[in-house]
Design an enzyme around this catalytic site. Sequence first.
Site, PDB file in Angstrom:
ATOM      1  N   TYR A   1      10.066  18.355 -22.767  1.00 59.27           N
ATOM      2  CA  TYR A   1      10.081  18.435 -21.301  1.00 59.27           C
ATOM      3  C   TYR A   1      10.848  19.675 -20.847  1.00 59.27           C
ATOM      4  CZ  TYR A   1       8.158  13.686 -20.809  1.00 59.27           C
ATOM      5  OH  TYR A   1       7.329  12.582 -20.813  1.00 59.27           O
TER       6      TYR A   1
ATOM      7  N   ASN B   1       5.821   4.922 -16.861  1.00 55.29           N
ATOM      8  CA  ASN B   1       4.376   5.001 -16.619  1.00 55.29           C
ATOM      9  C   ASN B   1       3.562   5.054 -17.907  1.00 55.29           C
ATOM     10  OD1 ASN B   1       5.107   7.548 -17.329  1.00 55.29           O
ATOM     11  ND2 ASN B   1       4.436   8.561 -15.454  1.00 55.29           N
TER      12      ASN B   1
ATOM     13  N   GLU C   1       2.054  21.441 -27.348  1.00 53.91           N
ATOM     14  CA  GLU C   1       2.606  20.107 -27.594  1.00 53.91           C
ATOM     15  C   GLU C   1       2.143  19.532 -28.936  1.00 53.91           C
ATOM     16  OE1 GLU C   1       3.334  18.781 -22.952  1.00 53.91           O
ATOM     17  OE2 GLU C   1       1.757  17.772 -24.074  1.00 53.91           O
TER      18      GLU C   1
ATOM     19  N   LYS D   1       4.795   5.878 -24.316  1.00 56.97           N
ATOM     20  CA  LYS D   1       6.237   5.948 -24.083  1.00 56.97           C
ATOM     21  C   LYS D   1       6.914   4.634 -24.493  1.00 56.97           C
ATOM     22  CE  LYS D   1       5.771   9.295 -20.279  1.00 56.97           C
ATOM     23  NZ  LYS D   1       6.048   9.557 -18.847  1.00 56.97           N
TER      24      LYS D   1
ATOM     25  N   HIS E   1       2.320   9.757 -21.793  1.00 58.90           N
ATOM     26  CA  HIS E   1       2.328  11.191 -21.491  1.00 58.90           C
ATOM     27  C   HIS E   1       1.021  11.747 -22.037  1.00 58.90           C
ATOM     28  CE1 HIS E   1       3.310  15.453 -21.407  1.00 58.90           C
ATOM     29  NE2 HIS E   1       2.772  15.495 -22.620  1.00 58.90           N
TER      30      HIS E   1
END
Length: 163
Positions: free
Chosen positions: A51, A127, A141, A11, A130
Site C-alpha cells: 500500500y 471489504n 503487485e 483480506k 483487494h
Amino acid sequence: MNPERTLVLIKPDGVKRGLIGRILSRFEDAGLKIVGTKMVQIDEDFGQKHYHDIAERRGEQVLHSLLKFMTSGPVVAMCLEGINAVENVRKMVGGTEPKGALPGTIRGDFAHMSFGHADTQKKAIENLIHASGTVTEAEQEVFLWFNMEELHSYKTVHEVHVF
Ligand code: AMP
C-alpha cells in the site's frame, strides 16, 4: 488478445469469516485461471510496500488502520489470469465501500459497511478483497507477492474447448 494477470487478496476478514472457498468459486465460475495461490501472514513492512501510495491518496489515518487490519491475520493471495482480467475482477469485486457495492458483486453480497462507520471507529473498512486497479499495478503487485516458481502454467477446460 493476450490474457492478463492480476493480483487478488482475500483480506483477513474474508479468511476469518470462512469465505475463501465461496470467493474463489466466483472467480473459477467466471473462467478465470488461478495461476498461483498461497496463504500469507504479512508484517507492517510488507504492508507498506503493497500500500505504498495509500497515505497520499487516502491519508495517514487510513494507512495506519489499514496496516493494523491487514496484519491482523493471514490473507490468501492469488494470481488470476484471463482476458481483461484486471477489469473483469474489479467488476466482480465491486466498489470499495461495501454499503454502495452493487448486489451480485462480492462486496455487495458479503458485506455492508460504510466509510462513515469505519471512520468513526478509526478502523479500515473491511471489504474482503483487494484487486489490482490497473494493468501496470497488477504487474507490480504480482511481482511483489509471487516468485516465478510460484506461478504455474497449465490449460483450463475453457482454453481447451473455447479458444
Ligand atoms: P484503495 O486502494 O483506495 O481501495 O484503499 C485500500 C483499502 O483501504 C480499501 O480497500 C479499504 O479497505 C481501505 N480504505 C480506503 N479508504 C478508507 C476509508 N475512508 N476508511 C476506512 N478504510 C478505507
